[in-house]
Design an enzyme around this catalytic site. Structure first.
Site, PDB file in Angstrom:
ATOM      1  N   LYS A 168       1.090  -1.189  -0.173  1.00  0.00           N
ATOM      2  CA  LYS A 168       0.070   0.268   0.461  1.00  0.00           C
ATOM      3  C   LYS A 168       1.033   1.581   0.116  1.00  0.00           C
ATOM      4  O   LYS A 168       0.605   1.801  -0.463  1.00  0.00           O
ATOM      5  CB  LYS A 168      -0.834  -0.402   1.077  1.00  0.00           C
TER       6      LYS A 168
ATOM      7  N   GLN B 183      -4.148  -1.674   9.470  1.00  0.00           N
ATOM      8  CA  GLN B 183      -4.003  -2.685   9.080  1.00  0.00           C
ATOM      9  C   GLN B 183      -4.429  -4.551   9.872  1.00  0.00           C
ATOM     10  O   GLN B 183      -3.777  -3.863  11.080  1.00  0.00           O
ATOM     11  CB  GLN B 183      -2.292  -3.568   8.794  1.00  0.00           C
TER      12      GLN B 183
ATOM     13  N   ASP C 227     -10.412   3.401   4.764  1.00  0.00           N
ATOM     14  CA  ASP C 227     -10.927   2.288   4.402  1.00  0.00           C
ATOM     15  C   ASP C 227     -11.881   1.664   4.737  1.00  0.00           C
ATOM     16  O   ASP C 227     -12.081   0.181   4.472  1.00  0.00           O
ATOM     17  CB  ASP C 227      -9.007   0.911   5.099  1.00  0.00           C
TER      18      ASP C 227
END
Lengths: 282, 282
Positions: free
Chosen positions: B55, B99, B122
């Site tokens: 990412k 994450q 996200d």
């Protein structure tokens, strides 16, 4: 109707809930707290006025205080939100119900979301929806919660069943789908753009009608032995289900009236009492 | 594989997205704003470290700043939330990615929900889920949004189709179901407690695999002509779909790798750029 069909008696379920609630209301009062539900009615739609009155009366019978806010039909979104904020800040009010639908010029979603989450006993806020979808809401939407409560009262299994929900509104179809999913049903969500609706409904071990069209769900669609829950309430006292025809094939069915409706009101009272209890704990 | 099967090329979709993003990044920089994604990695899980690195690299290639926060495996929920709050308050940071999975002792839901909604690029917050379910989220969960983006890129119709989603997680199965529903698909949500899974998958015009088990979805389950989207990524570079067997029957299918994965990352970048754009407008 088949003589074997179980009529899911919403009155019995709601009475059972209310008996438990009456004890809790007494205990709260002994501690100096009277549970209080504020209801907000905007405009003069007769059906909405009736609903609000029914909820107020139900409170009264249980010793729950109900505070009625009546706003004129021309109320703006800003004025409505201001009224809601006042109730949010009022520590004597434990739950807030905004009767819907509100007049068209009002931003209903903004109004719902002005309700403080800890007072959202009707389960209408955006945040409340996802808390419910993720399985940790204090106050799931009342009608979906009522449908689950009826199934639990009659010990009708949910896990592993195929549930077909017809309707996808934010306070009914979507939340009841998430609740059935969280109880381990396989869930199919149908709506006005669904093709071959009858074929899909025919797969349902559990059928939830939340579509808002009188007698829309046909008897021939129902899988023999299915459990049919009718969350509709349309003019002329009829649900979304063609009751007589569906009852022929269902193993269990909610009537309209006296099915999901009374349990929805009892659930609203239950949430109000729980909200009052939480103020003691916090 | 049938020669007629369309391979849904995630690289092509993500390249298309990135070309558009590159222009926007230039425009933002000309206005003095460099989009910035903060990534948080807790512990030293190698797969998670790889994802975060991918990412970060993707950001770099587009001129998006990436700020890497690395926390030790013993980090507490409180420490993690404190780190997130610092990023919330930092006006140079436009998006925050935590994450997952985080180490087991951490309350992942609490950590997700510490992310400010305007930086939740996200799409992991509880509130973001329901905004998405109600059709007005700024940043839907990236993998579900990627699945929709792939279908749109290839002009595969959603409305009126029967979509079968296998999986019900808060950031994949549930949100993709809501997105397909909002695009007027009839949606069936399946999971580990679903009976006769093969029979249900066989009804899907659209099949979304989000189950986290390698090659779980069998070719013989797939309705001939169905569109198959594989959101899984398991050890050994394999998806949740038995690719060769499913591709025989599908009309279109995403491979693994180079299917949903790259589009998920491009979607994260897109959301980060949009978040940066919003700071200019506000």
């Amino acid at each position: 109707m088949s003589t074997e069909t179980l009529i899911l008696d919403g009155k019995a379920v709601s009475d059972d809930l209310k008996v438990k609630l009456a004890v809790k209301v007494e205990q709260l009062k002994a501690k100096g707290v009277t549970p209080c539900l504020a209801t907000i009615l905007v405009g003069d739609d007769p059906a909405s006025a009736t609903y609000v009155r029914m909820k107020g009366n139900a409170c009264q019978r249980l010793g729950i205080e109900s505070r009625k806010i009546e706003l004129k039909a021309s109320t703006t979104t800003e004025e409505l939100i201001a009224a809601i904020r006042q109730l949010n800040e009022d520590s004597a009010v434990h739950g807030i119900l905004l009767q819907h639908p509100v007049p068209h010029h009002i931003d209903e979603r903004a109004a719902f979301d002005a309700i403080a989450i800890e007072k959202d006993v009707d389960g209408v806020t955006t945040l409340g929806f996802s808390q419910n979808a993720f399985g940790f809401a204090d106050y799931p939407s009342c009608t979906p919660a009522a449908i689950i409560a009826i199934m639990d009262y009659y010990k009708l299994p949910i896990e592993g069943k195929h549930a077909v929900v017809i309707g996808r509104s934010p306070i009914l179809g979507k939340p009841v789908s998430m609740m059935l999913l969280n109880r381990n049903a396989t869930v199919t969500i149908c709506h006005s753009k669904t093709n071959n609706l009858g074929d899909i409904v025919a797969q349902g071990d559990i059928v939830v009608a939340a579509v808002g069209k009188p007698k829309f769900i046909q008897g021939e669609w129902i899988k023999p032995g299915a459990v049919v829950l009718d969350a509709g309430y349309n003019k002329g006292n009829v649900g979304d289900v063609d009751y007589e025809a569906c009852a022929e094939r269902a193993s269990a069915i909610t009537p309209v009236p006296a099915g999901v409706g009374p349990v929805t009101i009892a659930t609203l009272l239950k949430h109000t009492v729980e909200a009052a209890e939480r103020t003691l704990k916090s």
